[in-house]
Design a protein around this motif. Structure first.
Motif, mmCIF file in Angstrom:
data_model
loop_
_atom_site.group_PDB
_atom_site.id
_atom_site.type_symbol
_atom_site.label_atom_id
_atom_site.label_comp_id
_atom_site.label_asym_id
_atom_site.label_seq_id
_atom_site.Cartn_x
_atom_site.Cartn_y
_atom_site.Cartn_z
ATOM 1 N N PHE A 133 0.830 -1.214 0.000
ATOM 2 C CA PHE A 133 0.000 0.000 0.000
ATOM 3 C C PHE A 133 0.862 1.261 0.000
ATOM 4 C CE2 PHE A 133 -2.097 3.425 2.351
ATOM 5 C CZ PHE A 133 -3.225 3.611 1.571
ATOM 6 N N VAL A 134 1.868 1.292 0.870
ATOM 7 C CA VAL A 134 2.704 2.490 1.005
ATOM 8 C C VAL A 134 3.447 2.788 -0.292
ATOM 9 C CG1 VAL A 134 4.754 3.451 2.132
ATOM 10 C CG2 VAL A 134 2.977 2.334 3.497
ATOM 11 N N PHE A 135 4.091 1.773 -0.868
ATOM 12 C CA PHE A 135 4.914 2.021 -2.054
ATOM 13 C C PHE A 135 4.075 2.198 -3.316
ATOM 14 C CE2 PHE A 135 8.263 0.558 0.749
ATOM 15 C CZ PHE A 135 9.309 1.392 0.386
ATOM 16 N N LEU A 136 2.919 1.567 -3.386
ATOM 17 C CA LEU A 136 2.033 1.817 -4.521
ATOM 18 C C LEU A 136 1.498 3.242 -4.472
ATOM 19 C CD1 LEU A 136 -0.052 -1.475 -4.966
ATOM 20 C CD2 LEU A 136 1.469 -0.409 -6.641
ATOM 21 N N THR A 137 1.086 3.671 -3.278
ATOM 22 C CA THR A 137 0.573 5.035 -3.114
ATOM 23 C C THR A 137 1.670 6.050 -3.419
ATOM 24 O OG1 THR A 137 -0.971 4.305 -1.393
ATOM 25 C CG2 THR A 137 -0.492 6.653 -1.518
ATOM 26 N N LEU A 138 2.865 5.808 -2.871
ATOM 27 C CA LEU A 138 3.987 6.709 -3.116
ATOM 28 C C LEU A 138 4.323 6.756 -4.599
ATOM 29 C CD1 LEU A 138 6.185 8.512 -1.884
ATOM 30 C CD2 LEU A 138 7.604 6.465 -1.626
ATOM 31 N N GLY A 139 4.256 5.604 -5.259
ATOM 32 C CA GLY A 139 4.562 5.542 -6.685
ATOM 33 C C GLY A 139 3.563 6.311 -7.528
ATOM 34 N N VAL A 140 2.282 6.191 -7.210
ATOM 35 C CA VAL A 140 1.244 6.902 -7.967
ATOM 36 C C VAL A 140 1.390 8.411 -7.786
ATOM 37 C CG1 VAL A 140 -1.237 7.357 -8.103
ATOM 38 C CG2 VAL A 140 -0.416 5.002 -7.911
ATOM 39 N N VAL A 141 1.580 8.844 -6.545
ATOM 40 C CA VAL A 141 1.729 10.275 -6.268
ATOM 41 C C VAL A 141 2.974 10.829 -6.967
ATOM 42 C CG1 VAL A 141 2.099 11.995 -4.458
ATOM 43 C CG2 VAL A 141 0.514 10.116 -4.072
ATOM 44 N N THR A 142 4.047 10.065 -6.946
ATOM 45 C CA THR A 142 5.292 10.497 -7.592
ATOM 46 C C THR A 142 5.118 10.617 -9.101
ATOM 47 O OG1 THR A 142 6.650 9.473 -5.865
ATOM 48 C CG2 THR A 142 7.706 9.898 -7.992
ATOM 49 N N LEU A 143 4.471 9.625 -9.712
ATOM 50 C CA LEU A 143 4.241 9.662 -11.157
ATOM 51 C C LEU A 143 3.381 10.863 -11.530
ATOM 52 C CD1 LEU A 143 4.667 8.273 -13.864
ATOM 53 C CD2 LEU A 143 2.655 6.880 -13.412
ATOM 54 N N LEU A 144 2.375 11.153 -10.736
ATOM 55 C CA LEU A 144 1.522 12.323 -10.985
ATOM 56 C C LEU A 144 2.322 13.618 -10.876
ATOM 57 C CD1 LEU A 144 -1.751 11.322 -9.074
ATOM 58 C CD2 LEU A 144 -1.399 11.408 -11.551
ATOM 59 N N ALA A 145 3.294 13.649 -9.967
ATOM 60 C CA ALA A 145 4.129 14.842 -9.805
ATOM 61 C C ALA A 145 4.960 15.086 -11.068
ATOM 62 C CB ALA A 145 5.046 14.678 -8.599
ATOM 63 N N TYR A 146 5.518 14.023 -11.640
ATOM 64 C CA TYR A 146 6.299 14.173 -12.877
ATOM 65 C C TYR A 146 5.393 14.579 -14.042
ATOM 66 C CZ TYR A 146 10.535 12.237 -10.810
ATOM 67 O OH TYR A 146 11.658 12.034 -10.041
ATOM 68 N N ILE A 147 4.193 14.017 -14.081
ATOM 69 C CA ILE A 147 3.243 14.391 -15.132
ATOM 70 C C ILE A 147 2.887 15.868 -15.010
ATOM 71 C CG2 ILE A 147 0.879 14.063 -15.967
ATOM 72 C CD1 ILE A 147 1.144 11.112 -15.245
ATOM 73 N N LYS A 148 2.677 16.340 -13.789
ATOM 74 C CA LYS A 148 2.343 17.743 -13.540
ATOM 75 C C LYS A 148 3.466 18.659 -14.021
ATOM 76 C CE LYS A 148 0.838 20.814 -9.768
ATOM 77 N NZ LYS A 148 1.923 21.815 -9.811
ATOM 78 N N ILE A 149 4.709 18.300 -13.724
ATOM 79 C CA ILE A 149 5.855 19.106 -14.164
ATOM 80 C C ILE A 149 5.928 19.116 -15.690
ATOM 81 C CG2 ILE A 149 8.379 19.233 -14.209
ATOM 82 C CD1 ILE A 149 8.358 18.074 -11.376
#
Length: 256
Positions: free
Chosen positions: A216-232
């Motif tokens: 749960f922790v690493f999947l959530t962290l991974g999704v949030v991180t990917l969204l951050a790169y998409i936003k940039i």
């Protein structure tokens, strides 16, 4: 041929029991645990983008040994990627021994899994399916990192995710890698009895809980991180090969 038979069956052509399968399982576990821990560290590295573009840039330059060499040496990343790729290939070859050798074998295993309704058996099913996917998807990512170590950073990574449409590959890898890794650590601990106590059932329940938390922790962290790169990538008009330039561009400058 004799070595192949021995590796798969544990019995030599002379009818004697062999330790080869156990040794191969130990290597499979060892490489798997190493890769799982590495991927957790890798996720923490890429997620530094959540702390800001400057932080991610500085961590990237740290891996390039900029504290020793002015400007850093991206090729150092290629050396690291090559080493990880070698371990990954060894792990994959060892893991293939566990794969169903035919579609009929898969159907039998799948039927067996549904009949038992046992969580560990279901997790094993995901293990080999996700492993099969990663044999192709992960190698694409590793090849890109090996050949383009200079294109790692806030802008370069965001450009790859958005403009090169790599987000789809990363979504697949995120699901496969993070769950495969946490399940692998759980199954290794259960198989080799690393945390066995007086009550094996209680130990299993605790390890299963830890596995779920890690997933749960690493999947959530991974999704949030990917969204951050998409936003940039969407918010900045990033040109091909454009590098991020923070206010302080060198770790040597920071020290001064």
């Amino acid at each position: 041929m004799e070595n192949v038979i021995e590796a798969y069956t544990g019995v030599t052509t002379q009818g004697k029991k062999s330790r080869t399968p156990a040794k191969l399982d130990m290597w499979l576990t060892g490489t798997g645990v190493f890769l799982a821990l590495f991927m957790m560290g890798h996720m923490l590295f890429v997620s530094t983008i959540l702390l800001g573009k400057d932080v991610m840039y500085k961590v990237t330059k740290l891996f390039e040994l900029e504290f020793l060499f002015e400007g850093g040496i991206p090729a150092i990343v290629s050396v690291l990627v090559f080493a990880i790729s070698a371990i990954f290939i060894i792990h994959a070859i060892l893991g293939v021994r566990k794969f169903p050798i035919s579609y009929k074998s898969y159907l039998k295993i799948n039927e067996h899994s549904k009949m038992m309704k046992h969580s560990d058996t279901s997790m094993w099913m995901f293990q080999w399916i996700s492993g099969l996917v990663m044999m192709f998807a992960a190698m694409i990512h590793l090849f890109i990192m090996f050949t383009q170590p200079q294109n790692i950073g806030p802008f370069a990574s965001a450009y790859r995710v958005v403009e090169n449409h790599m987000w789809l590959l990363y979504v697949v890898l995120l699901i496969c890698v993070e769950i495969h890794g946490s399940v692998g650590l759980y199954r290794a601990a259960m198989k080799w009895g690393w945390f066995d106590g007086e009550n094996p059932k209680e130990t299993r329940a605790k390890l299963l809980k830890v596995k779920k938390i890690l997933s749960f922790v690493f999947l959530t962290l991974g999704v949030v991180t990917l969204l951050a790169y998409i936003k940039i990538g969407l918010e900045n008009d990033i040109a091909p090969g454009q590098k991020y330039k923070p206010e302080v561009t060198s770790l040597h400058t920071i020290e001064k």
